[in-house]
Design an enzyme around this catalytic site. Structure first.
Site, PDB file in Angstrom:
ATOM      1  N   ASP A 225       0.554  -1.221  -0.293  1.00 18.41           N
ATOM      2  CA  ASP A 225       0.383   0.186   0.277  1.00 18.41           C
ATOM      3  C   ASP A 225       1.258   1.339  -0.030  1.00 18.41           C
ATOM      4  OD1 ASP A 225      -0.044  -1.023   2.839  1.00 18.41           O
ATOM      5  OD2 ASP A 225      -0.453   0.293   3.564  1.00 18.41           O
TER       6      ASP A 225
ATOM      7  N   GLU B 295       0.385  -1.443   6.104  1.00 18.13           N
ATOM      8  CA  GLU B 295       1.195  -0.710   6.413  1.00 18.13           C
ATOM      9  C   GLU B 295       1.639   1.110   6.632  1.00 18.13           C
ATOM     10  OE1 GLU B 295       5.556   0.969   7.426  1.00 18.13           O
ATOM     11  OE2 GLU B 295       3.824   1.075   6.088  1.00 18.13           O
TER      12      GLU B 295
END
Length: 376
Positions: free
Chosen positions: A85, A146
């Protein structure tokens, strides 16, 4: 086989990395993250891995776990942990498109951390093509969240780490090219102010503005920053009509400390802000937290091995504890030898100038290949 003889090629790696960068994958867009996981799963499978797709939860994308063939398949080995991400919303490519200029390559997420993830995959692929059997089995785990503190996959990462001897995290290299052997503790908070609505024109005095209260609270929160613990407000949501006194306002706060005790004290200070002022209710709730990771003998032994490998490649690999969290916080805090920030060199992460140094692709692929062939 000497890892330095592996035929890493910059142009080949750029060609493979480009589709990853052009597949935008902001954390809050689960479908976009899953498209990125599709690309990664294909490339991992093409490199010889057995692929598991792990469904997402809590509204986030899924994960990919890849295990490579090995005579000791299933036994403790090396975990490469990375996230797919990014902080960049879909459409950022129009502002920071993939391009190669003056030894740099640009694009959203290329430094944090798709570049490091890709060179790790390339290291494994070249070892497999050369018929090199690593001393330990290798597992790759790519996760989707994350950038917001890993709320949905922390347990997955920690369980996978427990099954391995070592963890490598190809987050971006430090500014001097060094690795990270420890990270500061981080906590997130949600703050809400609840006021009283009124017409902002003819009944302003009857209202109690949640926005105004939050503005005062933001100044108070950021003034709490000191040498031991920092506080910053990064997100605010409030208001819908300019002619209405706002009845609610939401903010998100990030706190960072070098020591766990300092963070714990910071948490107490933040939670103590809850209450009522001038008929406005203030609510502070705690979000996700990353524990402090302090380097131990196991982590330092991995670093010393990496430093020797870097010397063979031709560069000095420094190390330090760092601010800014990563999933290395979790594995390092568990006492599992963890080496973080061994990914590509670059600058501008989380900005529209995000880029990597192209020369670092081969350098970092060699570093990862060296670690995979020498960790025992």
């Amino acid at each position: 086989m000497n890892f330095r003889k592996l035929p890493f090629d910059t142009d080949t790696m750029l060609a493979g990395l480009k589709p990853w960068i052009e597949c935008e994958s902001p954390t809050f867009d689960a479908a976009a993250v899953n498209r990125m996981m599709d690309l990664a799963a294909y490339d991992l499978a093409a490199a010889g891995a057995e692929i598991e797709r792990i469904p997402g939860r809590m509204g986030y994308g899924g994960s990919v776990r890849a295990r490579f063939p090995h005579r000791d398949f299933g036994k403790p080995g090396i975990l490469i942990s990375g996230h797919m991400d990014t902080v960049h919303p879909v459409g950022t490519l129009a502002k920071n498109p993939w391009r190669v200029e003056d030894g740099l390559c640009y694009g959203p997420g290329i430094q944090d951390m798709k570049g490091g993830n890709y060179v790790s995959l390339e290291a494994i692929r070249q070892l497999a093509l050369a018929g090199v059997q690593t001393p330990l089995p290798v597992t790759v785990l790519f996760t989707p969240d994350e950038e917001i503190g890993t709320p949905s996959t922390r347990a997955l990462i920690e369980m996978e780490a427990r099954k391995n001897r070592y963890v490598l995290v190809p987050e971006p290299a430090r500014p001097d090219g060094g690795a990270v052997t420890g990270r500061y503790a981080i906590a997130r908070f949600n703050v809400r102010t609840s006021g009283r609505p009124s017409h902002a024109g003819w009944a302003l005095k009857d209202g109690r503005s949640a926005i105004a209260a939050m503005a005062r609270k933001i100044i108070e929160i950021e003034a709490m920053t000191g040498e031991d613990c920092t506080f910053s407000v990064g997100v605010i949501h409030a208001g819908q009509w300019v002619n209405c006194v706002s009845s609610s306002c939401d903010a998100e706060v990030l706190s960072m400390a070098k020591r766990q005790a300092d963070l714990d004290h910071g948490v107490e200070r933040m939670l103590a802000l809850s209450g009522e002022e001038n008929d406005v209710v203030i609510e502070v709730t705690r979000g996700v937290t990353r524990p402090v990771w302090e380097p131990d003998a196991g982590t330092m032994a991995v670093y010393e091995l990496a430093r020797g490998i870097a010397g063979e490649i031709g560069f000095e690999l420094s190390h330090a504890s760092a601010g800014g969290g990563s999933d290395g916080n979790f594995t390092g805090a568990m006492g599992i030898p963890t080496l973080d920030s061994i990914g590509v060199r670059g600058a501008g992460l989380h900005t529209l100038n995000e880029h990597i140094e192209i020369d670092s692709l081969v350098e970092r692929a060699q570093l990862v290949a060296g670690l995979l062939t020498r960790l025992k």
